[in-house]
Motif scaffolding. Structure first.
Motif, PDB file in Angstrom:
ATOM      1  N   PRO A  23     -20.372  -8.389   4.189  1.00 53.44           N
ATOM      2  CA  PRO A  23     -20.972  -9.304   3.202  1.00 53.44           C
ATOM      3  C   PRO A  23     -20.280  -9.187   1.839  1.00 53.44           C
ATOM      4  O   PRO A  23     -19.986  -8.092   1.364  1.00 53.44           O
ATOM      5  N   VAL A  24     -20.012 -10.332   1.248  1.00 54.57           N
ATOM      6  CA  VAL A  24     -19.382 -10.380  -0.062  1.00 54.57           C
ATOM      7  C   VAL A  24     -19.981 -11.556  -0.837  1.00 54.57           C
ATOM      8  O   VAL A  24     -20.366 -12.564  -0.239  1.00 54.57           O
ATOM      9  N   LYS A  25     -20.131 -11.373  -2.147  1.00 55.38           N
ATOM     10  CA  LYS A  25     -20.671 -12.478  -2.951  1.00 55.38           C
ATOM     11  C   LYS A  25     -20.193 -12.364  -4.388  1.00 55.38           C
ATOM     12  O   LYS A  25     -19.658 -11.329  -4.802  1.00 55.38           O
ATOM     13  N   LEU A  26     -20.421 -13.445  -5.119  1.00 53.83           N
ATOM     14  CA  LEU A  26     -20.113 -13.455  -6.539  1.00 53.83           C
ATOM     15  C   LEU A  26     -21.321 -12.919  -7.305  1.00 53.83           C
ATOM     16  O   LEU A  26     -22.452 -13.314  -7.037  1.00 53.83           O
ATOM     17  N   CYS A  27     -21.089 -12.017  -8.245  1.00 52.12           N
ATOM     18  CA  CYS A  27     -22.167 -11.412  -9.032  1.00 52.12           C
ATOM     19  C   CYS A  27     -21.867 -11.563 -10.518  1.00 52.12           C
ATOM     20  O   CYS A  27     -20.717 -11.713 -10.922  1.00 52.12           O
ATOM     21  N   GLU A  28     -22.921 -11.498 -11.303  1.00 52.64           N
ATOM     22  CA  GLU A  28     -22.770 -11.547 -12.753  1.00 52.64           C
ATOM     23  C   GLU A  28     -21.960 -10.346 -13.230  1.00 52.64           C
ATOM     24  O   GLU A  28     -22.006  -9.273 -12.626  1.00 52.64           O
ATOM     25  N   VAL A  31     -20.714  -6.423 -19.665  1.00 53.52           N
ATOM     26  CA  VAL A  31     -19.728  -5.585 -20.337  1.00 53.52           C
ATOM     27  C   VAL A  31     -20.450  -4.671 -21.320  1.00 53.52           C
ATOM     28  O   VAL A  31     -21.308  -5.122 -22.084  1.00 53.52           O
ATOM     29  N   ARG A  32     -20.078  -3.400 -21.273  1.00 51.67           N
ATOM     30  CA  ARG A  32     -20.644  -2.444 -22.237  1.00 51.67           C
ATOM     31  C   ARG A  32     -19.688  -2.368 -23.439  1.00 51.67           C
ATOM     32  O   ARG A  32     -18.518  -2.034 -23.291  1.00 51.67           O
ATOM     33  N   LEU A  33     -20.215  -2.687 -24.586  1.00 52.04           N
ATOM     34  CA  LEU A  33     -19.430  -2.649 -25.817  1.00 52.04           C
ATOM     35  C   LEU A  33     -19.322  -1.216 -26.325  1.00 52.04           C
ATOM     36  O   LEU A  33     -20.077  -0.332 -25.884  1.00 52.04           O
ATOM     37  N   PRO A  34     -18.401  -0.960 -27.270  1.00 51.46           N
ATOM     38  CA  PRO A  34     -18.250   0.405 -27.802  1.00 51.46           C
ATOM     39  C   PRO A  34     -19.547   0.982 -28.376  1.00 51.46           C
ATOM     40  O   PRO A  34     -19.753   2.199 -28.353  1.00 51.46           O
ATOM     41  N   ASN A  35     -20.444   0.143 -28.863  1.00 53.22           N
ATOM     42  CA  ASN A  35     -21.712   0.640 -29.414  1.00 53.22           C
ATOM     43  C   ASN A  35     -22.789   0.784 -28.328  1.00 53.22           C
ATOM     44  O   ASN A  35     -23.961   0.909 -28.632  1.00 53.22           O
ATOM     45  N   ASN A  36     -22.380   0.728 -27.053  1.00 51.11           N
ATOM     46  CA  ASN A  36     -23.246   0.837 -25.872  1.00 51.11           C
ATOM     47  C   ASN A  36     -24.124  -0.381 -25.629  1.00 51.11           C
ATOM     48  O   ASN A  36     -24.974  -0.366 -24.750  1.00 51.11           O
ATOM     49  N   LYS A  37     -23.950  -1.416 -26.400  1.00 53.25           N
ATOM     50  CA  LYS A  37     -24.699  -2.646 -26.169  1.00 53.25           C
ATOM     51  C   LYS A  37     -24.092  -3.360 -24.951  1.00 53.25           C
ATOM     52  O   LYS A  37     -22.881  -3.421 -24.792  1.00 53.25           O
ATOM     53  N   MET A  38     -24.953  -3.872 -24.064  1.00 50.92           N
ATOM     54  CA  MET A  38     -24.507  -4.604 -22.878  1.00 50.92           C
ATOM     55  C   MET A  38     -24.588  -6.101 -23.161  1.00 50.92           C
ATOM     56  O   MET A  38     -25.605  -6.572 -23.681  1.00 50.92           O
ATOM     57  N   ILE A  39     -23.521  -6.804 -22.824  1.00 47.77           N
ATOM     58  CA  ILE A  39     -23.541  -8.267 -22.955  1.00 47.77           C
ATOM     59  C   ILE A  39     -23.122  -8.890 -21.624  1.00 47.77           C
ATOM     60  O   ILE A  39     -22.372  -8.301 -20.847  1.00 47.77           O
ATOM     61  N   TYR A  40     -23.647 -10.054 -21.371  1.00 47.08           N
ATOM     62  CA  TYR A  40     -23.360 -10.811 -20.165  1.00 47.08           C
ATOM     63  C   TYR A  40     -22.087 -11.628 -20.386  1.00 47.08           C
ATOM     64  O   TYR A  40     -21.989 -12.374 -21.363  1.00 47.08           O
ATOM     65  N   ALA A  41     -21.106 -11.481 -19.502  1.00 47.15           N
ATOM     66  CA  ALA A  41     -19.862 -12.250 -19.590  1.00 47.15           C
ATOM     67  C   ALA A  41     -20.076 -13.565 -18.845  1.00 47.15           C
ATOM     68  O   ALA A  41     -19.802 -13.679 -17.655  1.00 47.15           O
ATOM     69  N   LYS A  42     -20.595 -14.564 -19.544  1.00 46.10           N
ATOM     70  CA  LYS A  42     -21.070 -15.782 -18.883  1.00 46.10           C
ATOM     71  C   LYS A  42     -19.980 -16.644 -18.266  1.00 46.10           C
ATOM     72  O   LYS A  42     -20.276 -17.468 -17.430  1.00 46.10           O
ATOM     73  N   THR A  43     -18.736 -16.447 -18.600  1.00 42.84           N
ATOM     74  CA  THR A  43     -17.674 -17.269 -17.995  1.00 42.84           C
ATOM     75  C   THR A  43     -16.937 -16.551 -16.868  1.00 42.84           C
ATOM     76  O   THR A  43     -15.919 -17.033 -16.387  1.00 42.84           O
ATOM     77  N   PHE A  44     -17.467 -15.409 -16.426  1.00 39.21           N
ATOM     78  CA  PHE A  44     -16.826 -14.633 -15.364  1.00 39.21           C
ATOM     79  C   PHE A  44     -17.837 -14.204 -14.305  1.00 39.21           C
ATOM     80  O   PHE A  44     -19.030 -14.094 -14.577  1.00 39.21           O
ATOM     81  N   LYS A  45     -17.322 -13.943 -13.107  1.00 35.25           N
ATOM     82  CA  LYS A  45     -18.105 -13.400 -11.999  1.00 35.25           C
ATOM     83  C   LYS A  45     -17.289 -12.285 -11.353  1.00 35.25           C
ATOM     84  O   LYS A  45     -16.062 -12.277 -11.410  1.00 35.25           O
ATOM     85  N   GLY A  46     -17.987 -11.372 -10.714  1.00 37.53           N
ATOM     86  CA  GLY A  46     -17.321 -10.316  -9.968  1.00 37.53           C
ATOM     87  C   GLY A  46     -17.404 -10.608  -8.476  1.00 37.53           C
ATOM     88  O   GLY A  46     -18.448 -11.039  -7.985  1.00 37.53           O
ATOM     89  N   VAL A  47     -16.302 -10.407  -7.771  1.00 40.70           N
ATOM     90  CA  VAL A  47     -16.296 -10.531  -6.315  1.00 40.70           C
ATOM     91  C   VAL A  47     -16.652  -9.147  -5.772  1.00 40.70           C
ATOM     92  O   VAL A  47     -15.884  -8.199  -5.918  1.00 40.70           O
ATOM     93  N   LYS A  64     -14.390 -20.493  -6.422  1.00 42.57           N
ATOM     94  CA  LYS A  64     -15.074 -20.760  -5.148  1.00 42.57           C
ATOM     95  C   LYS A  64     -14.735 -19.624  -4.187  1.00 42.57           C
ATOM     96  O   LYS A  64     -13.584 -19.449  -3.800  1.00 42.57           O
ATOM     97  N   LEU A  65     -15.729 -18.851  -3.823  1.00 44.94           N
ATOM     98  CA  LEU A  65     -15.551 -17.734  -2.897  1.00 44.94           C
ATOM     99  C   LEU A  65     -15.628 -18.240  -1.463  1.00 44.94           C
ATOM    100  O   LEU A  65     -16.595 -18.899  -1.081  1.00 44.94           O
ATOM    101  N   GLU A  69     -15.132 -14.816   7.187  1.00 44.90           N
ATOM    102  CA  GLU A  69     -15.746 -15.535   8.305  1.00 44.90           C
ATOM    103  C   GLU A  69     -15.666 -17.047   8.099  1.00 44.90           C
ATOM    104  O   GLU A  69     -15.340 -17.795   9.020  1.00 44.90           O
ATOM    105  N   GLU A  70     -15.944 -17.502   6.876  1.00 47.14           N
ATOM    106  CA  GLU A  70     -15.824 -18.927   6.572  1.00 47.14           C
ATOM    107  C   GLU A  70     -14.369 -19.389   6.735  1.00 47.14           C
ATOM    108  O   GLU A  70     -14.108 -20.490   7.245  1.00 47.14           O
ATOM    109  N   ALA A  71     -13.427 -18.555   6.304  1.00 46.25           N
ATOM    110  CA  ALA A  71     -12.010 -18.894   6.415  1.00 46.25           C
ATOM    111  C   ALA A  71     -11.600 -19.060   7.879  1.00 46.25           C
ATOM    112  O   ALA A  71     -10.883 -20.003   8.234  1.00 46.25           O
ATOM    113  N   ILE A  72     -12.074 -18.163   8.740  1.00 52.14           N
ATOM    114  CA  ILE A  72     -11.763 -18.272  10.167  1.00 52.14           C
ATOM    115  C   ILE A  72     -12.354 -19.545  10.745  1.00 52.14           C
ATOM    116  O   ILE A  72     -11.697 -20.263  11.503  1.00 52.14           O
ATOM    117  N   ASN A  73     -13.590 -19.842  10.391  1.00 49.92           N
ATOM    118  CA  ASN A  73     -14.235 -21.064  10.897  1.00 49.92           C
ATOM    119  C   ASN A  73     -13.505 -22.320  10.421  1.00 49.92           C
ATOM    120  O   ASN A  73     -13.332 -23.270  11.190  1.00 49.92           O
TER     121      ASN A  73
END
Length: 157
Positions: A23-28, A31-47, A64-65, A69-73
Motif C-alpha cells: 500500500p502506498v498513498k499521498l500524505c500531507e 515542516v518543522r521550523l528552526p523554532n520548532n513550530k510545525m507548518i503544513y506545506a500545502k503545495t506538496f505531498k509525500g509519497v 498523480k500517484l 498494481e494500477e500500472a500493471i492493470n
C-alpha cells in the motif's frame, strides 16, 4: 522446439511481483521550523508506503500517484488493445526488477503459449514491460513488443 521458459522462472517473478504490491498513498507534508513550530506545506505531498511509513519522495500537490498494481492493470489494458485475440489474464510476470527501497520497478510480462514464428526457426512471445517509480526516478512507462523465446538473459527486443 523445447520450452525454455521454466515454471520456476515464472514462480520467482510472481513472488518478486507480490513484494511490489504494497500500500502506498499521498500524505500531507509538515515542516518543522528552526523554532520548532510545525507548518503544513500545502503545495506538496509525500509519497508514503503506509505499511512501513517509508517516505519515497516529496512531490507537488497536483502529482498523480499510480500504484504498481494500477500500472500493471493499465499495462494489461494497453496489451489487450494491441493483441486483441490474446487473453490478457494469461500473461505472466517473467522478470521483475526493483530498487532496494522498492521505489523503482520494471515488470516484464509475457504470454508463454502464444508464439509468433519468424522464418520458421525462431519463436517470439508478445510482451509488455511496465516501469513505475515512487521516487521520481522514472515516469510511468509501457514498452510493448516481442521477445525471442531463446533470449533468457533478460534482453528484450
Amino acid at each position: 522446439m523445447k520450452n525454455l521458459l521454466s515454471k520456476t522462472v515464472f514462480e520467482k517473478a510472481e513472488k518478486k511481483l507480490k513484494e511490489l504490491l504494497f500500500p502506498v498513498k499521498l500524505c500531507e507534508v509538515n515542516v518543522r521550523l528552526p523554532n520548532n513550530k510545525m507548518i503544513y506545506a500545502k503545495t506538496f505531498k509525500g509519497v508514503v508506503r503506509t505499511d512501513t511509513n517509508h517516505i519515497f519522495s516529496v512531490v507537488s500537490d497536483d502529482y498523480k500517484l499510480i500504484t504498481n498494481e494500477e500500472a500493471i492493470n493499465l499495462g494489461k489494458k494497453i496489451f489487450n488493445l494491441l493483441f486483441k485475440n490474446i487473453n490478457v489474464d494469461e500473461i505472466k510476470p517473467y522478470r521483475v526488477i526493483h530498487s532496494n527501497s522498492y521505489g523503482l520497478c520494471s515488470i516484464q510480462l509475457v504470454h508463454e503459449s502464444v508464439n509468433f514464428m519468424v522464418f520458421q526457426q525462431d519463436e517470439w512471445l508478445p510482451f509488455i514491460q511496465v516501469s513505475n517509480s515512487y521516487n521520481k526516478a522514472v515516469s510511468l512507462k509501457f514498452d510493448l513488443g516481442f521477445v525471442r523465446k531463446l533470449c533468457l538473459n533478460g534482453m528484450i527486443y
